[in-house]
Write a protein that holds these residues in place. Structure first.
Motif, short mmCIF file in Angstrom:
data_model
loop_
_atom_site.label_atom_id
_atom_site.label_comp_id
_atom_site.label_asym_id
_atom_site.label_seq_id
_atom_site.Cartn_x
_atom_site.Cartn_y
_atom_site.Cartn_z
N LEU A 8 0.85 -1.18 0.00
CA LEU A 8 0.00 0.00 0.00
C LEU A 8 0.89 1.24 0.00
O LEU A 8 1.77 1.38 0.86
CB LEU A 8 -0.91 0.01 1.23
N LEU A 9 0.66 2.12 -0.94
CA LEU A 9 1.45 3.34 -1.10
C LEU A 9 0.57 4.53 -0.71
O LEU A 9 -0.51 4.72 -1.26
CB LEU A 9 1.92 3.46 -2.55
N VAL A 10 1.06 5.33 0.26
CA VAL A 10 0.26 6.42 0.82
C VAL A 10 0.97 7.76 0.61
O VAL A 10 2.05 7.98 1.16
CB VAL A 10 0.00 6.22 2.33
N ASP A 11 0.35 8.62 -0.18
CA ASP A 11 0.91 9.97 -0.41
C ASP A 11 -0.23 10.85 -0.92
O ASP A 11 -1.11 10.38 -1.64
CB ASP A 11 2.05 9.92 -1.43
N ASP A 12 -0.20 12.13 -0.55
CA ASP A 12 -1.29 13.01 -0.96
C ASP A 12 -1.03 13.72 -2.28
O ASP A 12 -1.87 14.49 -2.75
CB ASP A 12 -1.61 14.03 0.14
N HIS A 13 0.12 13.47 -2.90
CA HIS A 13 0.44 14.07 -4.19
C HIS A 13 0.43 12.99 -5.27
O HIS A 13 1.27 12.09 -5.26
CB HIS A 13 1.80 14.77 -4.15
N GLN A 14 -0.50 13.09 -6.19
CA GLN A 14 -0.66 12.06 -7.21
C GLN A 14 0.57 11.91 -8.09
O GLN A 14 0.93 10.80 -8.51
CB GLN A 14 -1.90 12.34 -8.07
N LEU A 15 1.25 13.03 -8.37
CA LEU A 15 2.47 12.96 -9.18
C LEU A 15 3.56 12.15 -8.49
O LEU A 15 4.30 11.41 -9.14
CB LEU A 15 2.98 14.37 -9.50
N ILE A 56 3.34 -4.73 3.17
CA ILE A 56 4.13 -3.50 3.38
C ILE A 56 3.25 -2.28 3.13
O ILE A 56 2.45 -2.26 2.20
CB ILE A 56 5.34 -3.45 2.42
N VAL A 57 3.42 -1.25 3.96
CA VAL A 57 2.86 0.06 3.67
C VAL A 57 4.00 1.06 3.60
O VAL A 57 4.85 1.11 4.48
CB VAL A 57 1.81 0.50 4.72
N PHE A 58 4.04 1.82 2.52
CA PHE A 58 4.99 2.93 2.38
C PHE A 58 4.20 4.23 2.51
O PHE A 58 3.22 4.45 1.77
CB PHE A 58 5.67 2.90 1.00
N THR A 59 4.61 5.10 3.42
CA THR A 59 3.88 6.35 3.62
C THR A 59 4.81 7.55 3.66
O THR A 59 5.97 7.44 4.09
CB THR A 59 3.07 6.30 4.93
N ASP A 60 4.31 8.68 3.20
CA ASP A 60 4.99 9.95 3.42
C ASP A 60 4.77 10.34 4.88
O ASP A 60 3.97 9.72 5.59
CB ASP A 60 4.42 11.02 2.48
N THR A 91 6.22 -1.42 8.01
CA THR A 91 6.01 0.00 7.71
C THR A 91 7.30 0.62 7.16
O THR A 91 8.39 0.40 7.69
CB THR A 91 5.59 0.77 8.97
N GLY A 92 7.13 1.39 6.09
CA GLY A 92 8.27 2.09 5.50
C GLY A 92 7.91 3.54 5.22
O GLY A 92 6.74 3.86 4.97
N VAL A 93 8.90 4.40 5.27
CA VAL A 93 8.70 5.83 5.01
C VAL A 93 9.36 6.18 3.68
O VAL A 93 10.52 5.84 3.46
CB VAL A 93 9.31 6.68 6.14
N ILE A 94 8.61 6.83 2.80
CA ILE A 94 9.18 7.43 1.59
C ILE A 94 8.80 8.91 1.65
O ILE A 94 7.62 9.26 1.53
CB ILE A 94 8.65 6.80 0.30
N THR A 95 9.78 9.76 1.86
CA THR A 95 9.49 11.16 2.17
C THR A 95 10.58 12.10 1.66
O THR A 95 11.66 11.64 1.26
CB THR A 95 9.34 11.33 3.70
N GLY A 96 10.29 13.38 1.71
CA GLY A 96 11.30 14.38 1.39
C GLY A 96 11.99 14.91 2.63
O GLY A 96 12.93 15.69 2.55
N HIS A 97 11.54 14.48 3.81
CA HIS A 97 12.10 14.98 5.06
C HIS A 97 13.45 14.32 5.38
O HIS A 97 13.52 13.13 5.68
CB HIS A 97 11.14 14.72 6.22
N SER A 98 14.51 15.12 5.32
CA SER A 98 15.84 14.61 5.63
C SER A 98 16.47 15.35 6.81
O SER A 98 17.61 15.06 7.18
CB SER A 98 16.76 14.74 4.41
N GLU A 99 15.73 16.30 7.42
CA GLU A 99 16.28 17.03 8.56
C GLU A 99 16.47 16.05 9.72
O GLU A 99 15.60 15.26 10.05
CB GLU A 99 15.40 18.21 8.95
#
Length: 225
Positions: A8-15, A56-60, A91-99
């Protein structure tokens, strides 16, 4: 991998979803579903848990499409809900947050099986991450792994006096002005010479060019606010 790995892929931006799907489509034996909110993701995960569970779920982490009716407002809340219900899913995270503060808190508190940066995402990386996750292992993208190692190394070398110096440093125009502001655990004041020596060691440890650079790097690593 299992015969068919359900993701399952979870993100609010379709692109973003379409971009990640373009990498996943080249991996064999995947069944992929997508949703745009964490509430919908949690509902799907719970509904399918008994008869056709997701592996597996990948989420932002951050979601911009939240409204007043949202219960789970981001990836951290979704992972917490999954853990609270003791649902058997990686659970896995795919995100732009690198701080580093955000990364450290997510990994330290939620222990996701993967932390991947969107900018580094590729078919090879996702294949490797999925393989590791299904074997019960963790995968952090290289940049995240390096940041965590550096923070751990710095924390080992850091003490109360060093943290005080780093916090006080931006408040004073001269190093000599720090005398009287920095104290040892027993309450005694740290002399200027000792402060200068500690700063020299910190600059070496954090590979800082000067004291201004030192403070910036300490903030990047989450040592000081």
């Amino acid at each position: 991998m299992p015969e068919q790995t359900k993701i399952l892929l979870v993100d609010d931006h379709q692109l973003i979803i379409e971009g990640i799907l373009s990498f996943l489509k080249d991996i064999d034996n995947l069944e992929i579903e997508t949703v745009n909110s964490c509430d919908e993701a949690f509902s799907k995960i719970k509904t399918s848990a008994l008869d056709n569970p997701f592996h597996i779920v990948f989420t932002d982490l951050s979601f911009d499409n939240n409204n007043d009716n949202v219960v789970l407002d981001g990836g951290e809340a979704l992972i917490k809900a999954i853990q609270k219900e003791e649902i058997d899913i990686k659970t896995g995270v795919i995100t732009g947050h690198s701080e580093i503060n955000r990364v450290f808190n997510v990994i330290n508190n939620l222990n996701p099986s993967a932390y991947i940066l969107k900018g580094n995402c590729s078919t090879d990386e996702l294949t490797f991450a999925i393989q590791k996750m299904l074997k019960g292992e963790v995968y952090y993208t290289h940049e995240i792994h390096q940041k965590l190692l550096k923070r751990a190394l710095v924390e080992i070398q850091m003490d109360e006096v060093a943290i005080q110096i780093l916090k006080e440093l931006p408040k004073h125009a001269k190093i000599s002005n720090l005398e009287g502001s920095v104290k040892k655990r027993d309450g005694s004041l740290v002399k200027v010479r000792a402060i200068e020596s500690k700063l020299a060691k910190l600059r070496t440890d954090l590979q800082a060019n000067n004291n201004t650079d030192l403070v910036l790097k300490a903030k990047e690593l989450g040592i000081i606010d």
